[in-house]
Design a protein around this motif. Structure first.
Motif, PDB file in Angstrom:
ATOM      1  N   VAL A  66      17.622 -59.521 -27.166  1.00 42.80           N
ATOM      2  CA  VAL A  66      16.553 -58.520 -27.126  1.00 42.80           C
ATOM      3  C   VAL A  66      15.826 -58.457 -28.486  1.00 42.80           C
ATOM      4  O   VAL A  66      14.634 -58.135 -28.545  1.00 42.80           O
ATOM      5  CB  VAL A  66      17.086 -57.137 -26.655  1.00 42.80           C
ATOM      6  CG1 VAL A  66      17.881 -56.427 -27.743  1.00 42.80           C
ATOM      7  CG2 VAL A  66      15.951 -56.253 -26.150  1.00 42.80           C
ATOM      8  N   GLY A  67      16.519 -58.822 -29.565  1.00 41.74           N
ATOM      9  CA  GLY A  67      15.865 -58.946 -30.874  1.00 41.74           C
ATOM     10  C   GLY A  67      14.887 -60.117 -30.861  1.00 41.74           C
ATOM     11  O   GLY A  67      13.756 -60.027 -31.363  1.00 41.74           O
ATOM     12  N   VAL A  68      15.306 -61.223 -30.278  1.00 42.33           N
ATOM     13  CA  VAL A  68      14.426 -62.401 -30.180  1.00 42.33           C
ATOM     14  C   VAL A  68      13.228 -62.086 -29.284  1.00 42.33           C
ATOM     15  O   VAL A  68      12.090 -62.464 -29.581  1.00 42.33           O
ATOM     16  CB  VAL A  68      15.220 -63.612 -29.625  1.00 42.33           C
ATOM     17  CG1 VAL A  68      14.316 -64.809 -29.420  1.00 42.33           C
ATOM     18  CG2 VAL A  68      16.362 -63.964 -30.560  1.00 42.33           C
ATOM     19  N   LEU A  69      13.491 -61.357 -28.204  1.00 50.43           N
ATOM     20  CA  LEU A  69      12.396 -60.994 -27.290  1.00 50.43           C
ATOM     21  C   LEU A  69      11.316 -60.209 -28.046  1.00 50.43           C
ATOM     22  O   LEU A  69      10.116 -60.450 -27.864  1.00 50.43           O
ATOM     23  CB  LEU A  69      12.962 -60.165 -26.124  1.00 50.43           C
ATOM     24  CG  LEU A  69      11.985 -59.694 -25.057  1.00 50.43           C
ATOM     25  CD1 LEU A  69      11.272 -60.869 -24.397  1.00 50.43           C
ATOM     26  CD2 LEU A  69      12.699 -58.868 -23.981  1.00 50.43           C
ATOM     27  N   THR A 376      13.102 -69.565 -24.168  1.00 49.26           N
ATOM     28  CA  THR A 376      12.710 -68.307 -24.816  1.00 49.26           C
ATOM     29  C   THR A 376      13.408 -67.135 -24.122  1.00 49.26           C
ATOM     30  O   THR A 376      13.856 -67.249 -22.984  1.00 49.26           O
ATOM     31  CB  THR A 376      11.189 -68.107 -24.720  1.00 49.26           C
ATOM     32  OG1 THR A 376      10.816 -68.029 -23.336  1.00 49.26           O
ATOM     33  CG2 THR A 376      10.437 -69.242 -25.372  1.00 49.26           C
ATOM     34  N   ALA A 377      13.451 -65.986 -24.838  1.00 47.65           N
ATOM     35  CA  ALA A 377      14.090 -64.803 -24.238  1.00 47.65           C
ATOM     36  C   ALA A 377      13.275 -64.341 -23.034  1.00 47.65           C
ATOM     37  O   ALA A 377      13.829 -64.039 -21.968  1.00 47.65           O
ATOM     38  CB  ALA A 377      14.207 -63.693 -25.282  1.00 47.65           C
ATOM     39  N   ASP A 405      22.110 -73.782 -22.523  1.00 46.07           N
ATOM     40  CA  ASP A 405      23.090 -73.888 -23.611  1.00 46.07           C
ATOM     41  C   ASP A 405      22.547 -74.803 -24.710  1.00 46.07           C
ATOM     42  O   ASP A 405      21.791 -75.734 -24.435  1.00 46.07           O
ATOM     43  CB  ASP A 405      24.405 -74.439 -23.047  1.00 46.07           C
ATOM     44  CG  ASP A 405      25.568 -74.144 -23.973  1.00 46.07           C
ATOM     45  OD1 ASP A 405      25.398 -73.342 -24.917  1.00 46.07           O
ATOM     46  OD2 ASP A 405      26.644 -74.723 -23.758  1.00 46.07           O
ATOM     47  N   LEU A 406      22.950 -74.515 -25.928  1.00 52.12           N
ATOM     48  CA  LEU A 406      22.598 -75.378 -27.056  1.00 52.12           C
ATOM     49  C   LEU A 406      23.839 -76.211 -27.329  1.00 52.12           C
ATOM     50  O   LEU A 406      24.894 -75.667 -27.663  1.00 52.12           O
ATOM     51  CB  LEU A 406      22.265 -74.487 -28.257  1.00 52.12           C
ATOM     52  CG  LEU A 406      21.585 -75.067 -29.456  1.00 52.12           C
ATOM     53  CD1 LEU A 406      20.258 -75.705 -29.089  1.00 52.12           C
ATOM     54  CD2 LEU A 406      21.363 -73.972 -30.492  1.00 52.12           C
ATOM     55  N   ARG A 422      15.542 -71.595 -31.845  1.00 51.59           N
ATOM     56  CA  ARG A 422      14.973 -72.508 -30.835  1.00 51.59           C
ATOM     57  C   ARG A 422      13.960 -71.755 -29.968  1.00 51.59           C
ATOM     58  O   ARG A 422      12.886 -72.277 -29.639  1.00 51.59           O
ATOM     59  CB  ARG A 422      16.103 -73.077 -29.964  1.00 51.59           C
ATOM     60  CG  ARG A 422      15.596 -73.966 -28.849  1.00 51.59           C
ATOM     61  CD  ARG A 422      16.698 -74.466 -27.935  1.00 51.59           C
ATOM     62  NE  ARG A 422      17.329 -73.390 -27.190  1.00 51.59           N
ATOM     63  CZ  ARG A 422      18.255 -73.564 -26.240  1.00 51.59           C
ATOM     64  NH1 ARG A 422      18.669 -74.777 -25.953  1.00 51.59           N
ATOM     65  NH2 ARG A 422      18.780 -72.526 -25.609  1.00 51.59           N
ATOM     66  N   ALA A 423      14.296 -70.499 -29.613  1.00 50.97           N
ATOM     67  CA  ALA A 423      13.396 -69.696 -28.770  1.00 50.97           C
ATOM     68  C   ALA A 423      12.060 -69.475 -29.485  1.00 50.97           C
ATOM     69  O   ALA A 423      10.987 -69.599 -28.874  1.00 50.97           O
ATOM     70  CB  ALA A 423      14.044 -68.353 -28.442  1.00 50.97           C
TER      71      ALA A 423
END
Ligand SMILES: Cc1cc2nc3c(=O)[nH]c(=O)nc-3n(C[C@H](O)[C@H](O)[C@H](O)COP(=O)(O)OP(=O)(O)OC[C@H]3O[C@@H](n4cnc5c(N)ncnc54)[C@H](O)[C@@H]3O)c2cc1C
Length: 449
Positions: A66-69, A376-377, A405-406, A422-423
């Protein structure tokens, strides 16, 4: 103002964001909000994007999805996140806001925008013409009826009874085991076995745990067949053992014996990163859910990507009804967004509004409609809710388990940060490739508060 080109219904988190994304692309919007003419059971003000409960938009760091979003939404010129940044109050790594400043900033931005016309009225029917529906979990009954008629009653739900979801790699498989009841259907479930003493301690902890009170308007939910585990535990010490925790048809492979009770986890995504706890809908508070559910053998170190809840929620069967562009499959000029598409949370709802706004604008401008990449998120969340192979659809938060998965050796926080990076690379590349983000017709800094 000339005739509006798009009607947005509902000026909550999603509708406000959708209207902004359209207006900043030079499209005339009619934004219909029923408050204060008609209030919902939870809203208290007439401001747009009112936060009906917590004043936190949750974590703002890269170790959570949710931080990345939020970072992705900042890159997409989100009104909701820019207003939250502006109204921020100290809350550690969370993005918490002064709720009045936050909602007033969003209201002012839309009221002052030359491309937005505001109507304070209840929409009782879905209009013809390009429309974004964003009336949220507490959609008014008249509009709910109209939606029901359009999509069919079996595709519209009025409450959530959500069981927690666990990250598969956080389950201790030296304790839990894979099997299906009576060996039917392969080793599909993760089973967490309990002895009698462990079961008794667990039931006592469930009974003693702190619970969230249901709102008066949510009380009828129990009668519709989604009993929370604490209510079952309260009815008698063996109710859970004869209900969702029944051990019949299962034997623990290491001892060959039938456990006294079992918690079953069912695969929730095609990549098998996520497992939901079967029949474990609960109203325990989040801290008590984490504490009590980690008493279950095998889940001592479980990572909960979504916790359980029961609340009134109007949402649709998105996997069957929606395209990943958020268009209705049967009517391409009708977009759905916000909580009603089966995302869960303020930020997730706003992100769905953002995508619906971009795509409605693209459709009007005869451009290709866009879907954010799964790395992406936002893209992984949209892919989850519109995955047409999904059965028993339940709303979902943004979380790392949804992303591909990474394949690296790192684990835990380090791996999440790499997935977050990556996102952000993927969203930057997508914004450039799809030419998303034209120059803003009005910046938030120009809004008079
Ligand atoms: C009681 C409750 C508490 C919640 N607490 C949290 C929380 O603490 N944290 C969190 O992240 N999420 C929470 N949620 C979940 C969710 O994220 C929020 O509800 C979020 O506001 C959803 O955004 P939205 O834009 O889809 O709907 P909303 O923000 O509810 O916006 C919908 C808007 O549509 C309007 N509307 C409805 N019907 C009509 C109509 N017929 N015509 C015109 N306007 C209409 C409403 O008045 C409202 O302004 C909660 C939900 C509920 C119900």
């Amino acid at each position: 103002m000339n005739e509006p080109q798009v009607t947005v219904i509902g000026a909550g988190l999603a509708g406000s964001e959708a209207a902004w994304q359209l207006a900043r692309r030079g499209i005339r919007v009619r934004l219909i909000e029923m408050r204060p003419v008609k209030m919902t059971e939870a809203h208290r003000t007439s401001d747009f994007a009112e936060l009906v409960c917590s004043n936190s938009l949750r974590n703002d760091s890269m170790d959570t999805a949710v931080g990345v979003l939020k970072q992705e939404m900042r890159r997409l010129d989100s009104l909701v996140i820019a207003s939250a940044d502006r109204a921020r109050v100290p809350a550690g790594s969370a993005l918490a806001v002064d709720r009045n400043d936050f909602s007033r900033s969003i209201t002012a931005a839309l009221e002052q925008h030359p491309m937005v016309e505001i109507a304070r009225a209840e929409a009782c029917a879905i209009p013809s013409g390009m429309t974004i529906l964003a009336t949220g979990p507490l959609t008014s009954p008249a509009l709910g009826e109209s939606l029901n008629n359009l999509i069919g009653p079996r595709n519209l739900y009025f409450y959530d009874a959500i069981a927690p979801i666990v990250a598969a790699d956080s389950v201790d498989m030296s304790v839990a085991f894979m099997a299906s009841r009576y060996g039917k259907g392969g080793d599909d479930y993760i089973n967490c076995p309990m002895t009698e003493a462990q079961y008794e301690a667990f039931v006592a902890a469930v009974v003693a745990a702190e619970k969230i009170e249901l709102h008066a308007f949510e009380k009828p939910v129990y009668f519709e067949g989604c009993m929370p585990i604490e209510e079952m535990a309260r009815r008698g010490p063996m109710t859970l053992a004869f209900g969702p925790m029944r051990p019949v048809g299962l034997s623990e492979p290491r001892s060959g014996h039938r456990p006294f009770a079992v918690v079953q986890l069912r695969q929730d995504d095609s990549a098998a990163h996520l497992y939901n706890m079967v029949g474990f809908q609960t109203k325990m508070t989040y801290p008590d859910q984490r504490r009590v559910l980690r008493m279950i053998p095998g889940l001592e170190h479980a990572e909960f990507v979504r916790l359980g809840s029961i609340h009134r929620n109007t949402f649709v069967d998105s996997p069957r009804l929606l395209l990943p562009t958020l268009q209705l499959k049967t009517r391409d000029d009708l977009f759905l967004s916000g909580q009603m598409v089966g995302v869960e949370g303020y930020v997730e709802s706003a992100s769905a509004g953002l995508l619906a706004g971009i795509n409605a604008a693209n459709l009007l401008m005869n451009r290709e409609l866009v879907v954010p990449p799964p790395e992406t998120a936002i893209g992984s969340l949209i892919a989850y809710i519109t995955d047409s192979t999904r059965r028993d659809f339940q709303p979902m938060n943004a979380n790392y388990g949804l992303m591909p998965d990474l394949k690296i050796r790192a684990r835990g926080r380090e791996k999440k940060i790499q997935m977050g990076n990556r996102a952000l690379s993927a969203i930057d590349e997508w914004i450039q490739r799809e030419q998303i983000g034209p120059p803003a017709s009005m910046a938030l800094s120009e809004v008079r508060l």
